[in-house]
Design an enzyme around this catalytic site. Sequence first.
Site, PDB file in Angstrom:
ATOM      1  N   TYR A  42     -20.534   9.483 -27.793  1.00  0.00           N
ATOM      2  CA  TYR A  42     -20.442   8.081 -27.384  1.00  0.00           C
ATOM      3  C   TYR A  42     -19.046   7.515 -27.629  1.00  0.00           C
ATOM      4  CZ  TYR A  42     -20.613   6.882 -32.340  1.00  0.00           C
ATOM      5  OH  TYR A  42     -20.301   6.780 -33.668  1.00  0.00           O
ATOM      6  N   GLY A  89       3.419  -6.696   2.927  1.00  0.00           N
ATOM      7  CA  GLY A  89       4.609  -7.530   3.040  1.00  0.00           C
ATOM      8  C   GLY A  89       5.785  -7.083   2.198  1.00  0.00           C
ATOM      9  N   LYS A 132      -0.936   3.115   7.414  1.00  0.00           N
ATOM     10  CA  LYS A 132      -0.957   2.431   8.697  1.00  0.00           C
ATOM     11  C   LYS A 132      -0.954   3.447   9.837  1.00  0.00           C
ATOM     12  CE  LYS A 132       1.471  -1.354   8.737  1.00  0.00           C
ATOM     13  NZ  LYS A 132       2.791  -1.992   8.597  1.00  0.00           N
ATOM     14  N   ARG A 167      -7.319  -1.167   7.747  1.00  0.00           N
ATOM     15  CA  ARG A 167      -7.220  -0.477   6.457  1.00  0.00           C
ATOM     16  C   ARG A 167      -8.356  -0.985   5.588  1.00  0.00           C
ATOM     17  NH1 ARG A 167      -1.910  -3.864   5.035  1.00  0.00           N
ATOM     18  NH2 ARG A 167      -2.896  -5.884   4.976  1.00  0.00           N
ATOM     19  N   SER A 181     -16.787   9.839 -36.613  1.00  0.00           N
ATOM     20  CA  SER A 181     -16.351   8.809 -35.677  1.00  0.00           C
ATOM     21  C   SER A 181     -14.829   8.748 -35.757  1.00  0.00           C
ATOM     22  CB  SER A 181     -16.962   7.463 -36.044  1.00  0.00           C
ATOM     23  OG  SER A 181     -16.429   6.467 -35.204  1.00  0.00           O
ATOM     24  N   CYS A 241     -14.367   4.989 -32.496  1.00  0.00           N
ATOM     25  CA  CYS A 241     -14.555   3.569 -32.755  1.00  0.00           C
ATOM     26  C   CYS A 241     -13.246   2.795 -32.710  1.00  0.00           C
ATOM     27  CB  CYS A 241     -15.260   3.356 -34.085  1.00  0.00           C
ATOM     28  SG  CYS A 241     -14.321   3.991 -35.464  1.00  0.00           S
ATOM     29  N   ARG A 261       7.619  -0.393  12.398  1.00  0.00           N
ATOM     30  CA  ARG A 261       6.794  -0.863  11.272  1.00  0.00           C
ATOM     31  C   ARG A 261       6.807   0.119  10.112  1.00  0.00           C
ATOM     32  NH1 ARG A 261       0.943  -1.764  13.827  1.00  0.00           N
ATOM     33  NH2 ARG A 261       0.812  -3.310  12.156  1.00  0.00           N
ATOM     34  N   HIS A 266      -0.070 -13.920   2.690  1.00  0.00           N
ATOM     35  CA  HIS A 266       0.308 -12.757   1.962  1.00  0.00           C
ATOM     36  C   HIS A 266       0.100 -12.886   0.459  1.00  0.00           C
ATOM     37  CE1 HIS A 266       3.298 -11.257  -0.340  1.00  0.00           C
ATOM     38  NE2 HIS A 266       2.925 -10.143   0.228  1.00  0.00           N
ATOM     39  N   MET A 278       7.510  -4.268   2.492  1.00  0.00           N
ATOM     40  CA  MET A 278       8.558  -3.581   3.254  1.00  0.00           C
ATOM     41  C   MET A 278       8.738  -4.298   4.589  1.00  0.00           C
ATOM     42  SD  MET A 278       8.024   0.369   2.331  1.00  0.00           S
ATOM     43  CE  MET A 278       6.320   0.362   2.726  1.00  0.00           C
TER      44      MET A 278
HETATM   45  P1  ADP Z   1       2.856  -5.411   7.317  1.00  0.00           P
HETATM   46  O1  ADP Z   1       2.602  -4.040   6.838  1.00  0.00           O
HETATM   47  O2  ADP Z   1       3.760  -6.174   6.467  1.00  0.00           O
HETATM   48  O3  ADP Z   1       1.588  -6.111   7.681  1.00  0.00           O
HETATM   49  P2  ADP Z   1       3.175  -4.838  10.112  1.00  0.00           P
HETATM   50  O4  ADP Z   1       3.855  -3.599  10.486  1.00  0.00           O
HETATM   51  O5  ADP Z   1       1.702  -4.806  10.169  1.00  0.00           O
HETATM   52  O6  ADP Z   1       3.688  -5.267   8.688  1.00  0.00           O
HETATM   53  O7  ADP Z   1       3.763  -5.939  11.082  1.00  0.00           O
HETATM   54  C1  ADP Z   1       3.939  -7.295  10.828  1.00  0.00           C
HETATM   55  C2  ADP Z   1       3.283  -8.113  11.915  1.00  0.00           C
HETATM   56  O8  ADP Z   1       3.729  -7.757  13.203  1.00  0.00           O
HETATM   57  C3  ADP Z   1       1.788  -7.931  11.929  1.00  0.00           C
HETATM   58  O9  ADP Z   1       1.179  -9.171  12.114  1.00  0.00           O
HETATM   59  C4  ADP Z   1       1.542  -7.050  13.105  1.00  0.00           C
HETATM   60  O10 ADP Z   1       0.299  -7.269  13.665  1.00  0.00           O
HETATM   61  C5  ADP Z   1       2.668  -7.436  14.057  1.00  0.00           C
HETATM   62  N1  ADP Z   1       3.012  -6.310  14.916  1.00  0.00           N
HETATM   63  C6  ADP Z   1       3.458  -5.109  14.510  1.00  0.00           C
HETATM   64  N2  ADP Z   1       3.602  -4.281  15.543  1.00  0.00           N
HETATM   65  C7  ADP Z   1       3.260  -4.966  16.653  1.00  0.00           C
HETATM   66  C8  ADP Z   1       3.190  -4.638  18.042  1.00  0.00           C
HETATM   67  N3  ADP Z   1       3.491  -3.410  18.473  1.00  0.00           N
HETATM   68  N4  ADP Z   1       2.786  -5.592  18.881  1.00  0.00           N
HETATM   69  C9  ADP Z   1       2.474  -6.817  18.433  1.00  0.00           C
HETATM   70  N5  ADP Z   1       2.512  -7.186  17.157  1.00  0.00           N
HETATM   71  C10 ADP Z   1       2.907  -6.271  16.256  1.00  0.00           C
HETATM   72 MG    MG Z   2       0.209  -5.445   8.800  1.00  0.00          MG
END
Ligand code: ADP
Ligand code: MG
Length: 909
Positions: free
Chosen positions: A886, A109, A27, A368, A799, A866, A100, A486, A111
């Site tokens: 093979y 989802g 990320k 990503r 073989s 085989c 994040r 998710h 973490m």
């Molecule tokens: P995950 O890896 O589980 O997707 P994220 O870090 O992407 O977790 O965050 C979860 C949600 O919060 C996502 O929908 C993301 O877009 C939103 N989000 C994260 N950071 C911000 C931010 N700075 N402003 C607005 N929304 C955010």
């Molecule tokens: Mg995300």
Amino acid sequence: MAKKYVYSFGGGKADGNESMKNLLGGKGANLAEMAGHKNLRLPVPPGFTITTEVCIYYYKNRRTFPLGLKEEAAKALGKIEKLMGRNFGDAHNPLLVSVRSGARRSMPGMMETVLNVGLTEKTIPGLVKQSGGNTRFVYDAYRRLIMMYSDVVMEKAAGIEPKDEQGIRKQLEKIMSQVKKEKGCASDTDLNAEDLKLLCGTFKAKIKEVLKKDFPDDPHEQLWGGIGAVFSSWNGKRAVSYRRIENIPDEWGTAVNVQTMVFGNMGESSATGVAFTRNPGNGENKFYGEYLINAQGEDVVAGIRTPAPINAYSTSEHNKNLITLEKAMPKIYQELFDIQKRLERHYRDMQDIEFTIEKDRLFMLQCRVGKRNGPAAVRMCMEMLQERLIKKEEAVMRVTCAQLDELLHPIIDPKAELTQKPVARGLPAGPGGATGQIVFSAKDAVEWAKQGKQVILVREETNPEDVEGMRAAQAILTARGGMTSHAALVARGWGKCCIVGCAGIQVEYEKKEIHIDGKVLREGEWITLNGTKGNVYIGKFNMIDASEENKLLSEFLKLAASIKRLGVRTNADTPQDAQKARQFGAEGIGLFRTEHMFYGKGADEPLFRLRKMIISKTESERRKALDELFPYVKKDIKSTLEAMDGLPVVIRLLDPPLHEFVPRDPAKLEQLAKDLNISMEELANRAEGLHESNPMMGHRGVRLGVTYPEVSEMQMRAIFEAAAELIKEGKKPYPEIMIPVVCDVKELDDQLLLAKKVYAEALAKYNLNKIKYLFGTMIEIPRASLVAGKLATVAQFFSFGTNDMTQMGFGFSRDDIGGFLPDYIKKGILPEDPFQSIDQEGIGELIEIGIERGRKTRKDLEVGICGEHGGEPRSVEFCHRVGMDYVSCSPFRVPIATLAAAQAVLKEK
Ligand code: ADP
Ligand code: MG
Ligand code: MG
């Protein structure tokens, strides 16, 4: 210089970039790329990334941070403040951030994330001012912060493990539903500022009551609490089980991203959404996604409200009444559309993106490489190849063997499906068909599956805590949630059949039943899903193979075949198998087992004659039985050679111990005694004489041929005469005679003598000069590998029978490993089952020795494998590396072996 722990991004610049995933997490690296790469410079809210090295430090040092981190972070925060013209914790113009997670590989989802960090009693008025007096928005943001923070930081990170449904978040959600009910509100967005403000107070009181701690009102305490909690979430239960399934090492750690908040919940001109540059469900080259007006981040994924489609293409049965982003905010949609195009061109792969619109301004929050299922993976790479976005080598690397496997998996028999009406429809989140018994919890799914049952996990909504159950189930069905929800994402990653947002079902967890189409289905009842269409049926349907009609698949396989060097043959015992494998691109048969014709359909007659042969006492008795058996064997071999016309067919002489064929059924025994003209007593005596205490190491394979040369002779005659007849019919048969269970060259000398004699007789009988054939051996006893140099003086091909080689090399009886192997794996004594993937260290070395010594004697020695391993991707790569000619595997694994062989070539570079 001291180590750099913090990397900033924003304002058209970034310290990091996409190539730094190991350090910044996926990320963080992509946020840096989007913000700072000169071809992109997208509107990314500024922020900074704390590296994965800090996470590693954190765990090595009793959950503390390295020296200097706080200072570095404070500097980076200062940069954001400058860019934004807002200050963290400022009463008049506060900066809020999100905290994040972000590991090297995406773990959707699994973490934690905390939004709206920095909102306190003191900064609330400032945010109200910033939002133009939108008090409702501010308290909505506040209640979200309280919910997330208490859950993630105060409970989970503190190691508190509440009972099911008793977590603080669940309790707060309950309070909120209660308030909504009292106020008669259908949706969260119907609660007004006053409601929300009161709710925040109630939340805080509840937190104090349950967790015995105050919700922190200091912005820095919130920030560092959040950062610590994200690092802790790396070792959360969900994250750990996900890592086990996905083979992600524990040592990697996660990065933490601190990023300026942008608000999708600032009213009707704000929104948030998730989209894919191409349809991840089927690979179609269409922009696809969902969004929610006046909502924040996780709302789309959580399935709380039904998300709306971003464009007409993304419309489904489920959301067709909702207005698309394209219609609601045409200018923003266009901007988003252009950005996604640029992103795809930049990354040259399908991207999964998160965006937020704050008061008519678009922000990019994540991108990503998007997860996709097998059918989508194949389609995308073939189309991107046509679009010249990627080269053929890349196309071949884009599809994993596991994804390819999905295409070879079953679908519901279309004929059966036509006769039934679906009882409900949902979103097709994972394709293919599945049938199974209903279970309602992840735990039951795991337990039932352990008992060998096929289950379908039915849930109200998708929940990241269900991963293990989702894995164990044949398929997943949920009543709520969208295509970007998710569990849909996770199922897609695994290529699992999955239907989400199936509004027609009502789930009653307590009673363990679902209401569907006016009917009640209980736990354990069978349902069938068509994940490609999103249809749900009651009952157990027949499944069939879907691979035959897929044109892109065959083109993809041709591409892979054009790159690989390793040959791919098939293990086929019937002409039908041979045919099928040939369609998949098999270049011959690596193992045809003569004994197969004594099992299964149509085997009665040859089996009876084989039994006569086995029970025979004298050579003349035996020869008589063999003469009767001969036409069956010849016919079978002939039709297989014919199906593989022009390609080599390795025919293994009879291998299993004879007593395996002695009947147990009294009626059969009687018939046998009668035909042989002996008493039942005599028959019992003879059968008893065949009994062995360790048959796998007993009188089998070449040992039978040494004791009863006439048995080998009959088989060789069948081979040569079948080939001779085919030559006469204008065909090009190419048999390879394989002697099994050999440990010494003299065994081969002995059998070769017979082969030569029978060969000469066949030539004379059919008046031919030559029948093309090879004489060779299976290498499956460790000693055979060691004396391979001598064996190759006689054998023209080897073989490797890696099943037996593994069995004898380890001294593990294949049929008895169930008793101890699970413990070996659990304790880490062995990394995995060596019968699944070749043990490269030990058995692998035996193979390498065999090849090296064999080729020293005979340069053009043909070498293959085989055993079952021949279709397992890592073993295939091994076979490529050690220079085999093979691999051979079961027909439906031929495409996988082909892909693995091609990827082995590409990985060398
Ligand atoms: P995950 O890896 O589980 O997707 P994220 O870090 O992407 O977790 O965050 C979860 C949600 O919060 C996502 O929908 C993301 O877009 C939103 N989000 C994260 N950071 C911000 C931010 N700075 N402003 C607005 N929304 C955010
Ligand atoms: Mg995300
Ligand atoms: Mg064997």
